[in-house]
Design a protein around this motif. Structure first.
Motif, mmCIF file in Angstrom:
data_model
loop_
_atom_site.group_PDB
_atom_site.id
_atom_site.type_symbol
_atom_site.label_atom_id
_atom_site.label_comp_id
_atom_site.label_asym_id
_atom_site.label_seq_id
_atom_site.Cartn_x
_atom_site.Cartn_y
_atom_site.Cartn_z
ATOM 1 N N THR A 1 5.756 -1.861 2.824
ATOM 2 C CA THR A 1 6.264 -3.244 2.098
ATOM 3 C C THR A 1 6.555 -4.373 2.682
ATOM 4 O OG1 THR A 1 6.702 -1.540 0.318
ATOM 5 C CG2 THR A 1 7.596 -3.595 -0.136
ATOM 6 N N PHE A 2 7.591 -4.067 3.789
ATOM 7 C CA PHE A 2 8.257 -5.128 4.446
ATOM 8 C C PHE A 2 7.323 -6.077 4.834
ATOM 9 C CE2 PHE A 2 10.678 -1.414 6.185
ATOM 10 C CZ PHE A 2 11.556 -1.483 5.141
ATOM 11 N N ILE B 1 3.264 -4.131 -2.055
ATOM 12 C CA ILE B 1 2.543 -5.324 -1.586
ATOM 13 C C ILE B 1 3.016 -6.477 -2.852
ATOM 14 C CG2 ILE B 1 0.732 -6.784 -1.124
ATOM 15 C CD1 ILE B 1 -0.170 -4.272 0.419
ATOM 16 N N LEU B 2 2.497 -6.152 -4.031
ATOM 17 C CA LEU B 2 2.525 -7.150 -5.114
ATOM 18 C C LEU B 2 4.069 -7.121 -6.003
ATOM 19 C CD1 LEU B 2 -0.970 -6.500 -6.688
ATOM 20 C CD2 LEU B 2 -0.204 -8.092 -5.058
ATOM 21 N N LYS C 1 -5.832 -10.122 1.384
ATOM 22 C CA LYS C 1 -5.989 -9.667 2.816
ATOM 23 C C LYS C 1 -5.028 -8.259 3.129
ATOM 24 C CE LYS C 1 -5.368 -12.836 6.458
ATOM 25 N NZ LYS C 1 -4.742 -13.436 7.329
ATOM 26 N N ALA C 2 -3.741 -8.386 2.626
ATOM 27 C CA ALA C 2 -3.101 -7.387 2.675
ATOM 28 C C ALA C 2 -3.491 -5.795 2.173
ATOM 29 C CB ALA C 2 -1.759 -7.585 2.118
ATOM 30 N N LEU C 3 -4.305 -6.096 0.900
ATOM 31 C CA LEU C 3 -4.796 -4.963 0.158
ATOM 32 C C LEU C 3 -5.891 -4.413 0.995
ATOM 33 C CD1 LEU C 3 -4.500 -6.230 -3.528
ATOM 34 C CD2 LEU C 3 -3.048 -4.343 -2.146
ATOM 35 N N ALA C 4 -6.608 -5.378 1.739
ATOM 36 C CA ALA C 4 -7.903 -5.000 2.318
ATOM 37 C C ALA C 4 -7.197 -4.292 3.522
ATOM 38 C CB ALA C 4 -8.691 -6.121 2.668
ATOM 39 N N THR C 5 -6.381 -4.511 4.054
ATOM 40 C CA THR C 5 -5.808 -4.176 5.386
ATOM 41 C C THR C 5 -5.377 -2.795 5.191
ATOM 42 O OG1 THR C 5 -5.013 -6.370 6.190
ATOM 43 C CG2 THR C 5 -4.010 -4.311 7.264
ATOM 44 N N CYS C 6 -4.693 -2.237 4.046
ATOM 45 C CA CYS C 6 -4.258 -1.118 3.563
ATOM 46 C C CYS C 6 -5.189 -0.165 3.622
ATOM 47 C CB CYS C 6 -3.469 -1.268 2.352
ATOM 48 S SG CYS C 6 -1.658 -1.854 2.497
ATOM 49 N N ALA C 7 -6.349 -0.660 2.583
ATOM 50 C CA ALA C 7 -7.447 0.252 2.403
ATOM 51 C C ALA C 7 -8.333 0.891 3.624
ATOM 52 C CB ALA C 7 -8.402 -0.246 1.413
#
Lengths: 215, 502
Positions: B94-95, B80-81, B108-114
């Motif tokens: 990753t896309f 992501i980063l 937000k993306a990191l939270a969605t992953c977790a």
């Protein structure tokens, strides 16, 4: 396992255009793998033929090694033919898993199209400014291999703390650390912490060597 | 509901303070190796195995449970980063994940992953708890021919169907089988390929092979490229990962769809999470097209990220079920977990639930505890974990090199093991250099001895008649499915080759 290693192949491994593409060896260094496969297969063949078989079970202990030998000879020969016919050419499409997974399959499963391929191509790091003679940086790899070999030779005479600190220092240096004096400290700290944590607390016996002799 | 009772017993033994500490250590380590590109839970377990050998098995497995799931929590961070997925299980996330980060939605993306990893893992582990006894019952009808068919299925699925080049996959398989042959042959007592060295009578330790291929091989590979590949640019994120209620509602169906893709793939030896994550991503992409979602492919769609994340952890969850109940490792990580059981003198499979029931249920309970701890340490501290990406690479890999030496030396305090480690590390480097897949080697090393024993047992019963191998409905089905998968994959390769030429 990252796909980044793959994309850069395009930029750095190719020889400057217009020269050397005609050489037989270009893109065919994978013959090293063929050699390794044949070496393993021949070792197994000799070992199987000269095996000192115990007991009389049928199929005996030589049965499975024979099958493995066949697999190895076949794979090595087919790989050699493959390399002869299609030398390794640079390839720009996404390679999920760096050869671990079929790009064709993943493109189909994920309905991947040009936009996903492009997501990697427009990364700022696409074209390195320089090209090298070989794809791999053999000087750095050589330093590291030399380092681990020296570590194994020196582990028992010098003891864990000194040899592990030296190995840490060498790897850090080879991979581009620019603070050699500071690294000696980091290495010693790291190896001593391991000695304390795993040697004292978890009961692993690490060779004490010189330091142990003095203490 | 006998399982619930057993699971409660498992919770009782896993919820002691000291065991909670082991789960926490495992979760921290797992997330760390997940965040750092190039490392993974398989390598972490292989390195921890020898140095934790003095622990009680339950404590060790409780820690491995944290590592096992933890590796999949952190794996999307670098994708992501940095837009460089550190693990193949994170490529599909990753896309859309990097697009979200570029448009300022990194937190937000990191939270969605977790949360996705949590939901996928939770549902899959629950299913394992309820269906493990069914799987065990299924496995008890398996005879030698069936087990051999299962091993052949795993070998060819991983080396030929999912890998990029069939020849290279089979070559990797051959190397793995050859490594597994060294040592005393159990049934006859014959010493094979030991060159008369007594230290090799027990064979080459799985730990030496795994650490050599995954850790030292990776270090050599990094060394061959570090002064040549330019560094990726990183998107910085501050504060905690967060997800509003509206986003949660948007992502929920995608998480569930992803889980549905992931669950069955835990039972199929297809190399782990890559196939289901791409399937999940592809489905979200099609759905977005149908509903004209403008975010997908531009600013990043939360659904396109949520589905693959949940799929990856769901696969890992059910893979644990296949491992415990059938003794079948479906991915490299599962293969190392199987090796861990063998190190402690246990053989996963139907008998494990009878012989070491307490340990199995404590392990299953700690998978749940591990998931809760992981989500607790990942959401509030996502940006702290991302800081791991700024550790200088030279210190990171220097540490890994020293730790590999430590781990392998700890196996049996033998210098010979260290020489083998270097040799196998060089093989691992060559394999990375020439895009030869590593998973077939590990699967072959773990399942090779089982395949050989079962094949010889089957042929001994039938007195050499090969017909016994295809004598039951189970074996016939397995071989037919395998043949169909091979045919499909051949068609796929040919079609893409034709497309590329056109």
């Amino acid at each position: 396992m990252s796909i980044t290693q793959h994309q850069s192949e395009a930029g750095s491994s190719v020889e400057p255009q217009g020269k050397a593409m005609s050489r037989f060896g270009t893109g065919r260094s994978e013959f090293v793998v063929v050699a390794v496969l044949y070496a393993v297969a021949i070792f197994l063949t000799i070992g199987t033929a000269t095996m000192n078989v115990q007991g009389k079970s049928a199929p005996g202990p030589q049965f499975f090694p024979v099958l493995v030998c066949i697999v190895l000879y076949l794979a090595a020969t087919l790989l050699a033919i493959h390399i002869l016919r299609t030398p390794n050419v640079p390839d720009n499409s996404i390679h999920p898993g760096h050869g671990q997974f079929s790009a064709d399959m993943l493109h189909d499963l994920g309905h991947l199209g040009k936009e996903e391929d492009a997501a990697y191509e427009d990364a700022p790091s696409q074209t390195p400014g320089k090209t090298w003679k070989t794809y791999s940086d053999w000087r750095t790899v050589g330093l590291l291999v030399g380092g681990v070999v020296a570590f194994v030779l020196l582990l028992e005479p010098l003891g864990w703390i000194i040899s592990a600190a030296a190995l840490f220092w060498l790897v850090a240096y080879a991979l581009g650390s620019r603070r050699p004096i500071f690294d000696i400290g980091v290495g010693l700290l790291f190896s001593s912490i391991i000695q304390l944590a795993f040697g004292a607390a978890l009961g692993l016996s690490l060779p004490s060597g010189l330091v142990g002799g003095i203490l | 509901m006998e399982q619930l009772e057993l699971l409660m017993g498992g919770f009782a033994s896993a919820l002691t303070p000291i065991n909670l500490l082991w789960v926490l250590i495992g979760a921290l380590l797992g997330t760390a190796v997940g965040v750092v590109p190039g490392l993974g839970s398989a390598m972490a377990v292989a390195l921890l195995l020898p140095v934790t050998f003095s622990l009680e098995p339950t404590a060790a497995f409780i820690m491995f449970a944290g590592v096992y799931f933890g590796g999949l929590f952190g794996d999307s961070t670098s994708g992501i980063l940095l837009n460089t997925p550190g693990h193949s299980s994170a490529i599909a996330s990753t896309f859309e994940g990097h697009r979200m980060a570029k448009s300022g939605q990194a937190a937000k993306a990191l939270a969605t992953c977790a949360i996705g990893a949590f939901i996928g893992g939770l549902i899959a582990t629950t299913l394992v708890v309820f269906f493990a006894p069914t799987l065990v019952k299924m496995a008890t009808v398996f005879g030698p021919a069936e087990y051999f068919a299962l091993a052949v299925f795993a070998f060819l699925a991983i080396s030929a169907v999912v890998s990029e080049s069939v020849i290279r996959g089979v070559a990797a398989l051959g190397i793995g089988l050859a490594l597994a042959l060294v040592g005393i042959d159990g049934p006859s007592g014959t010493a094979r390929f030991t060159l008369g060295t007594p230290q090799l009578f027990d064979g080459i330790s799985v730990i030496v092979i795994t650490v050599g291929l995954l850790a030292l091989g990776e270090v050599f590979h990094i060394a061959s490229r570090i002064h040549r590949d330019p560094a990726a640019t990183r998107i910085h994120t501050k504060g905690r990962a967060r997800l509003g209620l509206a986003d949660f509602r948007t992502a929920l169906p995608a998480w569930l769809r992803g889980t549905a893709f992931g669950v069955p793939f835990g039972l199929i030896p297809a190399g782990g999470a890559e196939v289901p994550t791409f399937l999940a991503y592809g489905t979200e992409k099609q759905l977005a097209k149908r509903r004209n979602d403008p975010e997908f492919g531009t600013t990043g769609s939360i659904r396109g990220l949520a589905a693959p994340e949940a799929a990856a952890n769901a696969t890992a969850g059910t893979a644990m079920g296949a491992l415990l109940a059938l003794g079948l490792p479906v991915s490299a990580t599962a293969a190392i977990m199987l090796a861990a059981f063998q190190q402690y003198g246990m053989q996963p499979g139907p008998l494990l639930f009878q012989r070491s029931g307490d340990l199995v249920w404590a392990l299953l309970a700690s998978l749940f505890i591990g998931l809760v701890i992981l989500v607790m340490i990942n959401i509030p501290f996502a940006s702290v974990w991302a800081k791991l990406l700024s550790i200088p690479k030279h210190y990171l890999y220097a540490g890994i090199t020293v730790f590999s030496m430590l781990g392998v030396y700890a196996v049996s305090s033998a210098i010979l093991d260290l020489w083998l480690l270097i040799a196998i590390g060089l093989i691992g480097f060559l394999m990375r250099r020439y895009n030869i897949p590593l998973a077939p080697v590990l699967i072959a090393v773990i399942l090779g001895p089982m395949a050989e024993t079962e094949l010889r047992r089957a042929l001994a019963v039938s007195e050499g008649d090969l017909g016994i191998l295809v004598d039951s409905p189970i074996t016939i089905t397995l071989y037919l499915v395998l043949a169909a998968a091979l045919a499909l994959s051949a068609v796929q390769h040919l079609r893409h080759r034709a497309n590329r030429k056109a």
